[in-house]
Design a protein around this motif. Structure first.
Motif, short mmCIF file in Angstrom:
data_model
loop_
_atom_site.label_atom_id
_atom_site.label_comp_id
_atom_site.label_asym_id
_atom_site.label_seq_id
_atom_site.Cartn_x
_atom_site.Cartn_y
_atom_site.Cartn_z
N SER A 197 55.90 134.24 68.45
CA SER A 197 57.25 134.75 68.19
C SER A 197 58.28 133.86 68.86
N PRO A 198 59.44 133.63 68.21
CA PRO A 198 60.48 132.83 68.83
C PRO A 198 60.92 133.45 70.14
N GLY A 199 61.26 132.58 71.11
CA GLY A 199 61.67 133.09 72.41
C GLY A 199 62.95 132.47 72.91
N GLY A 200 63.83 132.07 72.01
CA GLY A 200 65.09 131.50 72.45
C GLY A 200 65.06 129.99 72.42
N GLU A 201 66.22 129.36 72.73
CA GLU A 201 66.33 127.92 72.64
C GLU A 201 65.47 127.22 73.68
N ILE A 202 65.37 127.78 74.88
CA ILE A 202 64.59 127.13 75.92
C ILE A 202 63.11 127.44 75.74
N ARG A 203 62.78 128.70 75.60
CA ARG A 203 61.39 129.08 75.36
C ARG A 203 61.19 129.27 73.86
N ARG A 204 60.70 128.23 73.23
CA ARG A 204 60.57 128.26 71.78
C ARG A 204 59.46 129.20 71.32
N VAL A 205 58.52 129.46 72.22
CA VAL A 205 57.35 130.24 71.87
C VAL A 205 57.16 131.34 72.89
N PHE A 206 56.78 132.52 72.41
CA PHE A 206 56.42 133.59 73.33
C PHE A 206 54.96 133.96 73.08
N LEU A 207 54.12 133.82 74.10
CA LEU A 207 52.72 134.17 73.99
C LEU A 207 52.48 135.52 74.65
N GLY A 208 52.12 136.51 73.87
CA GLY A 208 51.80 137.82 74.43
C GLY A 208 50.42 137.84 75.03
N SER A 209 50.05 138.96 75.61
CA SER A 209 48.76 139.06 76.29
C SER A 209 47.60 138.88 75.32
N ARG A 210 47.75 139.37 74.09
CA ARG A 210 46.69 139.23 73.09
C ARG A 210 46.43 137.75 72.79
N ALA A 211 47.50 136.98 72.54
CA ALA A 211 47.35 135.56 72.22
C ALA A 211 46.75 134.80 73.40
N THR A 212 47.19 135.13 74.60
CA THR A 212 46.67 134.46 75.79
C THR A 212 45.17 134.68 75.93
N LYS A 213 44.71 135.91 75.68
CA LYS A 213 43.28 136.21 75.79
C LYS A 213 42.48 135.49 74.71
N ILE A 214 43.04 135.41 73.52
CA ILE A 214 42.35 134.70 72.44
C ILE A 214 42.19 133.23 72.80
N ILE A 215 43.25 132.61 73.30
CA ILE A 215 43.18 131.21 73.70
C ILE A 215 42.13 131.01 74.78
N ARG A 216 42.17 131.85 75.77
CA ARG A 216 41.28 131.71 76.92
C ARG A 216 39.81 131.78 76.55
N HIS A 217 39.46 132.65 75.59
CA HIS A 217 38.05 132.88 75.28
C HIS A 217 37.58 132.17 74.02
N SER A 218 38.44 131.41 73.37
CA SER A 218 38.04 130.76 72.12
C SER A 218 37.00 129.67 72.37
N PRO A 219 35.89 129.68 71.62
CA PRO A 219 34.88 128.62 71.75
C PRO A 219 35.20 127.40 70.91
N ILE A 220 36.27 127.45 70.13
CA ILE A 220 36.67 126.33 69.27
C ILE A 220 38.12 125.95 69.59
N PRO A 221 38.59 124.80 69.11
CA PRO A 221 39.97 124.41 69.37
C PRO A 221 40.98 125.44 68.87
N VAL A 222 42.08 125.54 69.59
CA VAL A 222 43.14 126.48 69.24
C VAL A 222 44.42 125.71 68.91
N LEU A 223 45.05 126.10 67.83
CA LEU A 223 46.32 125.50 67.40
C LEU A 223 47.41 126.55 67.54
N VAL A 224 48.40 126.29 68.38
CA VAL A 224 49.50 127.24 68.59
C VAL A 224 50.72 126.72 67.85
#
Length: 296
Positions: A266-293
């Protein structure tokens, strides 16, 4: 256009370079290996620092060339280095100057293999540099899991993690658009994960299982509506994967060799272009394959 990969000798191992070559082949573009060294506050910098910075850049380019000699056969590879106050800021400068399509980062060393992890692959460990870039990069950021190796020339499929909510339709559309741009088949997955404290202990595990199953059934109906409403094509694979933890769910998804997992944000403003919620963070952390954000 190019793919930029951040690399420092002895810092990230092979995983980032492996992923970057695969990204460049998929996008049919060149590869830029960028080494960023910290810029001192002293102006001009001490001679000792300048010697160290030049040597680090030379060592990084030499090491990367050795790894890429056969791996990147047929891919045009260039090397850049620069001093910057922050590694993330330096990489963004290179991305903007080269008009890069994707920025690639290697997972930090120390990722532990997860439950049922694919052989030789651990989870994704995000350091401070990657964390800042996930919130500020103007282009998609791809991160390799620890120990990642590319066994095929290009990516073979893009899987989009979809939260199965009305708010995440825009996220899904960005994933689909990216897959169409690079001509990859698409799978859409919704992860249904039992929380550690889903219900009080006296409720019992049977009740938790029933609730999880009901939610998974509802998610499948939502996914099928994506085809009915024309949001995804008939050839898109739809799947709901359940697990008692994020780690279990991520490793139960039956990943193909050459697959990449995409997350829209989700957009997070001009400075923070991206907002990663807890769900996305957990998916990234546990992914066994490359992740594209993908940026919001």
């Amino acid at each position: 256009m190019t793919v930029v990969v951040g690399y420092r000798a002895g810092k990230i191992g092979l995983s980032g370079l492996q992923l970057a070559v695969r990204a460049a082949r998929t996008l049919r573009t060149s590869l830029t290996v960028a080494t960023i060294v910290g810029k001192p506050w002293l102006t001009p910098p001490l001679a000792e620092y300048q010697h160290w910075a030049d040597q680090l850049a030379a060592d990084s380019a030499t090491e990367a060339r050795r790894y890429l000699r056969e791996l990147a056969d047929g891919v045009d590879v260039t090397y850049q280095h620069r001093a910057h106050r922050s590694v993330s800021g330096g990489l963004i400068e290179v991305v903007e100057e080269t008009d890069a399509e994707v920025l690639v980062l290697g997972s930090l060393p120390g990722a532990l293999p997860g439950l049922g992890a694919l052989p030789g692959r651990g989870g994704v460990v995000i350091g401070s540099t990657a964390g800042r870039l996930l919130h500020s990069s103007p282009v998609p950021v791809a991160i390799s899991p620890s120990g990642y190796r590319a066994h095929t020339g290009s990516f073979t499929r893009l899987t989009c993690a979809y939260a199965a909510t009305a708010e995440s339709i825009g996220v899904l559309r960005r994933c689909i658009d990216f897959a169409e741009e690079v001509q990859l088949p698409v799978r859409v997955i919704t992860f249904a994960v039992r929380g550690r404290t889903m219900y009080p202990p006296e409720v019992g595990l049977d009740a938790e299982d029933s609730i999880l199953d009901a939610w998974a059934t509802q998610a499948r109906e939502i996914l099928e509506n994506l085809k009915t409403e024309g949001i995804v094509g008939e050839n898109v694979v739809l799947q709901v994967v359940t697990g008692n933890s994020w780690e279990e769910a991520l490793h139960a998804a039956e990943w193909d060799d050459g697959e990449i997992l995409a997350l829209g944000t989700s957009p997070g403003g001009e400075i923070r272009r991206v907002f990663l919620g807890s769900r996305a963070t957990k998916i990234i952390r546990h992914s066994p394959i490359p992740v594209l954000v993908l940026p919001g």
